[in-house]
Design a protein around this motif. Structure first.
Motif, PDB file in Angstrom:
ATOM      1  N   ARG A   4      -1.803   7.230  30.563  1.00  0.00           N
ATOM      2  CA  ARG A   4      -1.826   8.173  29.372  1.00  0.00           C
ATOM      3  C   ARG A   4      -1.604   9.619  29.896  1.00  0.00           C
ATOM      4  O   ARG A   4      -1.525   9.983  31.036  1.00  0.00           O
ATOM      5  CB  ARG A   4      -3.147   8.153  28.837  1.00  0.00           C
ATOM      6  CG  ARG A   4      -3.504   6.784  27.962  1.00  0.00           C
ATOM      7  CD  ARG A   4      -4.594   6.830  27.280  1.00  0.00           C
ATOM      8  NE  ARG A   4      -5.064   5.703  26.665  1.00  0.00           N
ATOM      9  CZ  ARG A   4      -5.645   4.691  27.423  1.00  0.00           C
ATOM     10  NH1 ARG A   4      -6.287   5.017  28.469  1.00  0.00           N
ATOM     11  NH2 ARG A   4      -6.010   3.541  26.703  1.00  0.00           N
ATOM     12  N   MET A   5      -1.402  10.639  28.925  1.00  0.00           N
ATOM     13  CA  MET A   5      -1.176  11.982  29.258  1.00  0.00           C
ATOM     14  C   MET A   5      -2.491  12.665  30.127  1.00  0.00           C
ATOM     15  O   MET A   5      -2.262  13.509  30.893  1.00  0.00           O
ATOM     16  CB  MET A   5      -1.030  12.870  27.867  1.00  0.00           C
ATOM     17  CG  MET A   5       0.010  12.424  27.291  1.00  0.00           C
ATOM     18  SD  MET A   5       1.723  12.720  28.113  1.00  0.00           S
ATOM     19  CE  MET A   5       1.675  14.457  28.154  1.00  0.00           C
ATOM     20  N   ASP A   6      -3.648  12.135  29.977  1.00  0.00           N
ATOM     21  CA  ASP A   6      -4.687  12.508  30.946  1.00  0.00           C
ATOM     22  C   ASP A   6      -4.738  11.955  32.001  1.00  0.00           C
ATOM     23  O   ASP A   6      -5.813  12.202  33.092  1.00  0.00           O
ATOM     24  CB  ASP A   6      -6.197  12.489  30.147  1.00  0.00           C
ATOM     25  CG  ASP A   6      -6.488  11.004  29.823  1.00  0.00           C
ATOM     26  OD1 ASP A   6      -5.621  10.187  30.003  1.00  0.00           O
ATOM     27  OD2 ASP A   6      -7.581  10.620  29.455  1.00  0.00           O
ATOM     28  N   GLY A   7      -3.938  11.098  32.455  1.00  0.00           N
ATOM     29  CA  GLY A   7      -3.898  10.464  33.780  1.00  0.00           C
ATOM     30  C   GLY A   7      -4.796   8.978  33.974  1.00  0.00           C
ATOM     31  O   GLY A   7      -4.745   8.625  35.014  1.00  0.00           O
ATOM     32  N   SER A   8      -5.261   8.688  32.958  1.00  0.00           N
ATOM     33  CA  SER A   8      -6.119   7.404  32.964  1.00  0.00           C
ATOM     34  C   SER A   8      -5.200   6.206  32.841  1.00  0.00           C
ATOM     35  O   SER A   8      -4.102   6.422  32.284  1.00  0.00           O
ATOM     36  CB  SER A   8      -7.191   7.317  31.886  1.00  0.00           C
ATOM     37  OG  SER A   8      -6.779   7.451  30.672  1.00  0.00           O
ATOM     38  N   PRO A  16      -9.575  11.616  20.139  1.00  0.00           N
ATOM     39  CA  PRO A  16      -8.766  11.684  21.493  1.00  0.00           C
ATOM     40  C   PRO A  16      -9.768  12.377  22.619  1.00  0.00           C
ATOM     41  O   PRO A  16     -10.632  13.312  22.081  1.00  0.00           O
ATOM     42  CB  PRO A  16      -7.562  12.451  21.056  1.00  0.00           C
ATOM     43  CG  PRO A  16      -7.811  12.940  19.871  1.00  0.00           C
ATOM     44  CD  PRO A  16      -9.012  12.386  19.157  1.00  0.00           C
ATOM     45  N   ALA A  17      -9.382  12.065  23.661  1.00  0.00           N
ATOM     46  CA  ALA A  17     -10.253  12.521  24.825  1.00  0.00           C
ATOM     47  C   ALA A  17      -9.727  14.093  25.078  1.00  0.00           C
ATOM     48  O   ALA A  17     -10.475  15.104  25.389  1.00  0.00           O
ATOM     49  CB  ALA A  17      -9.928  11.864  25.907  1.00  0.00           C
ATOM     50  N   ILE A  18      -8.315  14.559  24.728  1.00  0.00           N
ATOM     51  CA  ILE A  18      -7.828  15.710  24.822  1.00  0.00           C
ATOM     52  C   ILE A  18      -7.838  16.439  23.662  1.00  0.00           C
ATOM     53  O   ILE A  18      -7.355  15.795  22.612  1.00  0.00           O
ATOM     54  CB  ILE A  18      -6.526  15.801  25.588  1.00  0.00           C
ATOM     55  CG1 ILE A  18      -6.864  15.156  27.003  1.00  0.00           C
ATOM     56  CG2 ILE A  18      -5.897  17.159  25.624  1.00  0.00           C
ATOM     57  CD1 ILE A  18      -5.329  14.900  27.746  1.00  0.00           C
ATOM     58  N   THR A  19      -8.208  17.484  23.303  1.00  0.00           N
ATOM     59  CA  THR A  19      -8.254  18.140  22.138  1.00  0.00           C
ATOM     60  C   THR A  19      -7.498  19.704  22.305  1.00  0.00           C
ATOM     61  O   THR A  19      -7.960  20.500  23.453  1.00  0.00           O
ATOM     62  CB  THR A  19      -9.657  18.612  21.454  1.00  0.00           C
ATOM     63  OG1 THR A  19     -10.382  19.160  22.428  1.00  0.00           O
ATOM     64  CG2 THR A  19     -10.306  17.331  21.010  1.00  0.00           C
ATOM     65  N   ALA A  20      -6.981  19.948  21.529  1.00  0.00           N
ATOM     66  CA  ALA A  20      -6.057  21.358  21.999  1.00  0.00           C
ATOM     67  C   ALA A  20      -7.092  22.443  21.333  1.00  0.00           C
ATOM     68  O   ALA A  20      -7.792  22.488  20.181  1.00  0.00           O
ATOM     69  CB  ALA A  20      -4.959  21.410  20.846  1.00  0.00           C
ATOM     70  N   VAL A  21      -7.122  23.507  22.181  1.00  0.00           N
ATOM     71  CA  VAL A  21      -8.063  24.591  21.908  1.00  0.00           C
ATOM     72  C   VAL A  21      -6.963  25.917  21.279  1.00  0.00           C
ATOM     73  O   VAL A  21      -6.016  26.152  22.152  1.00  0.00           O
ATOM     74  CB  VAL A  21      -8.614  25.153  23.088  1.00  0.00           C
ATOM     75  CG1 VAL A  21      -9.464  26.437  22.744  1.00  0.00           C
ATOM     76  CG2 VAL A  21      -9.601  23.975  23.553  1.00  0.00           C
ATOM     77  N   ASN A  22      -6.997  26.390  20.259  1.00  0.00           N
ATOM     78  CA  ASN A  22      -6.297  27.248  19.743  1.00  0.00           C
ATOM     79  C   ASN A  22      -6.945  28.761  19.711  1.00  0.00           C
ATOM     80  O   ASN A  22      -8.074  29.041  19.331  1.00  0.00           O
ATOM     81  CB  ASN A  22      -6.154  27.279  18.227  1.00  0.00           C
ATOM     82  CG  ASN A  22      -5.064  28.232  17.642  1.00  0.00           C
ATOM     83  OD1 ASN A  22      -4.447  28.850  18.588  1.00  0.00           O
ATOM     84  ND2 ASN A  22      -4.791  27.995  16.451  1.00  0.00           N
ATOM     85  N   HIS A  23      -6.345  29.610  20.694  1.00  0.00           N
ATOM     86  CA  HIS A  23      -6.978  30.962  20.937  1.00  0.00           C
ATOM     87  C   HIS A  23      -6.136  32.039  20.232  1.00  0.00           C
ATOM     88  O   HIS A  23      -6.450  33.044  20.468  1.00  0.00           O
ATOM     89  CB  HIS A  23      -6.930  31.295  22.470  1.00  0.00           C
ATOM     90  CG  HIS A  23      -7.835  30.399  23.371  1.00  0.00           C
ATOM     91  ND1 HIS A  23      -9.175  30.234  23.483  1.00  0.00           N
ATOM     92  CD2 HIS A  23      -7.307  29.386  24.299  1.00  0.00           C
ATOM     93  CE1 HIS A  23      -9.559  29.545  24.305  1.00  0.00           C
ATOM     94  NE2 HIS A  23      -8.655  28.774  24.623  1.00  0.00           N
TER      95      HIS A  23
END
Length: 90
Positions: free
Chosen positions: A45-49, A67-74
């Protein structure tokens, strides 16, 4: 006929006994390289798992989980129809 030296020619037993250790080492090395290559080429996957590394594959709970990866909007959010005030700036 229980003795192998009586069946084989005289020098062939020495050649076979000399070749067995390198063949064993080469077999172990090739098995290690093949195992390493199969592990590195496995789908990820994109996170390497690993994709097949899930214990909950096919479970309905896994599909509804976040999902394990969430986008953070700064960035400053865009507000439609309103002008930004000076206090909204960075």
């Amino acid at each position: 006929m229980g003795d192998l030296s009586s069946v084989l020619p005289a020098g062939l037993l020495d050649v076979i006994s000399a070749l067995i250790p390198p063949v064993v080492v080469a077999t172990v090395f090739c098995a290690f390289v093949i195992t390493l290559l199969r592990r590195e080429m496995a789908p990820r996957r994109m996170d390497g798992s690993l994709v097949s590394g899930d214990t909950t594959v096919g479970a309905p709970e896994a599909e509804s989980a976040e999902p394990a990866i969430t986008a953070v909007n700064h960035e400053t959010p865009i507000v439609e129809g309103e002008d930004r005030t000076e206090s909204d700036g960075r």
